[in-house]
Design a protein around this motif. Sequence first.
Motif, PDB file in Angstrom:
ATOM      1  N   PRO A 114      53.562 -19.877  13.572  1.00 22.93           N
ATOM      2  CA  PRO A 114      54.146 -20.996  13.475  1.00 22.93           C
ATOM      3  C   PRO A 114      55.538 -21.133  13.161  1.00 22.93           C
ATOM      4  O   PRO A 114      56.474 -21.523  13.898  1.00 22.93           O
ATOM      5  N   LEU A 115      55.637 -20.856  12.059  1.00 19.65           N
ATOM      6  CA  LEU A 115      56.982 -21.017  11.112  1.00 19.65           C
ATOM      7  C   LEU A 115      57.831 -19.906  11.694  1.00 19.65           C
ATOM      8  O   LEU A 115      59.223 -20.160  11.808  1.00 19.65           O
ATOM      9  N   ARG A 117      58.021 -18.833  14.667  1.00 13.79           N
ATOM     10  CA  ARG A 117      58.322 -19.092  16.130  1.00 13.79           C
ATOM     11  C   ARG A 117      59.525 -19.843  15.932  1.00 13.79           C
ATOM     12  O   ARG A 117      60.535 -19.857  16.859  1.00 13.79           O
ATOM     13  N   ARG A 118      59.438 -20.701  14.989  1.00 12.74           N
ATOM     14  CA  ARG A 118      60.816 -21.763  15.003  1.00 12.74           C
ATOM     15  C   ARG A 118      62.192 -20.940  14.569  1.00 12.74           C
ATOM     16  O   ARG A 118      63.228 -21.080  14.937  1.00 12.74           O
ATOM     17  N   VAL A 119      61.914 -19.617  13.593  1.00  8.66           N
ATOM     18  CA  VAL A 119      63.133 -18.922  13.119  1.00  8.66           C
ATOM     19  C   VAL A 119      63.557 -17.989  14.150  1.00  8.66           C
ATOM     20  O   VAL A 119      64.565 -17.884  14.232  1.00  8.66           O
ATOM     21  N   THR A 120      62.327 -17.362  14.667  1.00 10.31           N
ATOM     22  CA  THR A 120      62.903 -16.099  15.624  1.00 10.31           C
ATOM     23  C   THR A 120      62.841 -16.472  17.119  1.00 10.31           C
ATOM     24  O   THR A 120      63.269 -15.491  17.984  1.00 10.31           O
ATOM     25  N   ALA A 121      62.270 -17.501  17.453  1.00  9.77           N
ATOM     26  CA  ALA A 121      62.001 -18.075  18.876  1.00  9.77           C
ATOM     27  C   ALA A 121      61.156 -16.958  19.650  1.00  9.77           C
ATOM     28  O   ALA A 121      61.120 -16.794  20.893  1.00  9.77           O
ATOM     29  N   ASN A 122      60.360 -16.114  19.102  1.00 12.71           N
ATOM     30  CA  ASN A 122      59.540 -15.457  19.638  1.00 12.71           C
ATOM     31  C   ASN A 122      58.158 -16.008  19.610  1.00 12.71           C
ATOM     32  O   ASN A 122      57.504 -16.360  18.675  1.00 12.71           O
ATOM     33  N   GLY A 125      55.511 -14.841  17.185  1.00 10.51           N
ATOM     34  CA  GLY A 125      56.111 -14.927  15.732  1.00 10.51           C
ATOM     35  C   GLY A 125      56.932 -14.149  15.172  1.00 10.51           C
ATOM     36  O   GLY A 125      58.106 -14.281  15.126  1.00 10.51           O
TER      37      GLY A 125
END
Length: 298
Positions: A114-115, A117-122, A125
């Motif tokens: 989840p973290l 996803r916010r950083v990489t927009a992948n 994850g």
Amino acid sequence: MVCRFLERAAIVEAEAEAEEEGSGSSGSGKKKWAACTLTDVEEVKQVLRMLPTWATTIPFWTVYAQMTTFSVSQAQAMDRRLGSSFEIPAGSLTFFFVGSILLTVPVYDRLVVPLARRVTANPQGLSPLQRISVGLLLSVLAMVAAALTERARRTASLAGTTPSVFLLVPQFFLVGAGEAFTYVGQLDFFLRECPRGMKTMSTGLFLSTLSLGFFFSTAIVSTVHAVTTSGAGGRRPWLTDDLDQGSLHKFYWLLAAISAVNLLAFVAVARGYVYKEKRLAEAGIHLVAHDDDVLVHA
């Protein structure tokens, strides 16, 4: 730009066509080597693109090999008593190794993804290559922890005390967590990037890194033992049956250095790697019906 020369294999040269027309050969008798399909060429190029990544994951399994060899030797030379009557078998310390894997997987799924996803927009994850890089970093830290632990163990042993075997837990934990990242990352990468016609190769590529890692470990041990025992001047061998008479911590530092250099090489390779799906899309080639065997130009 990689392996552009292979594209000639998909071109039917004028001389070859003229020879076939002059001989009056039918289509069924056409020489198969005169030209390959676009799919054939792309599959070979794709495998060649994967080889640098494949090669730079081998040293991780060299570090992994130490958990069942020298780390067990360390455990045998340490205080393994648990309570007044039970002594932990040296080989059973792999429990912490397996436990680390079982702990890392849910932590990754529930916290890291989840973290990330916010950083990489992948949506996943971390990408497969990012997962592998984390695993390689953990292998470097594991060898640093192993070197520091062995240095402390040897110092204490020479002073007449025997440290607790639980000092080895950090190196087992770090390698176990590294395997959780590297193992999954490698399988995902090879399955995702191998052409459909070569899917069976994906498992073979992964298993070959594991086997070569153990082979490389044996080669390093043999080389280090030969080099450190061949000189004069009272130089102490690094690897001995009695760990107190050797310098195992120096061997661990060597593996840490090799792993660190390999990590830098992997990062350089990963930064220049373009995933198959993105590369084909940029080239105007799309997969038909999700079948890698069929490629068409847009």
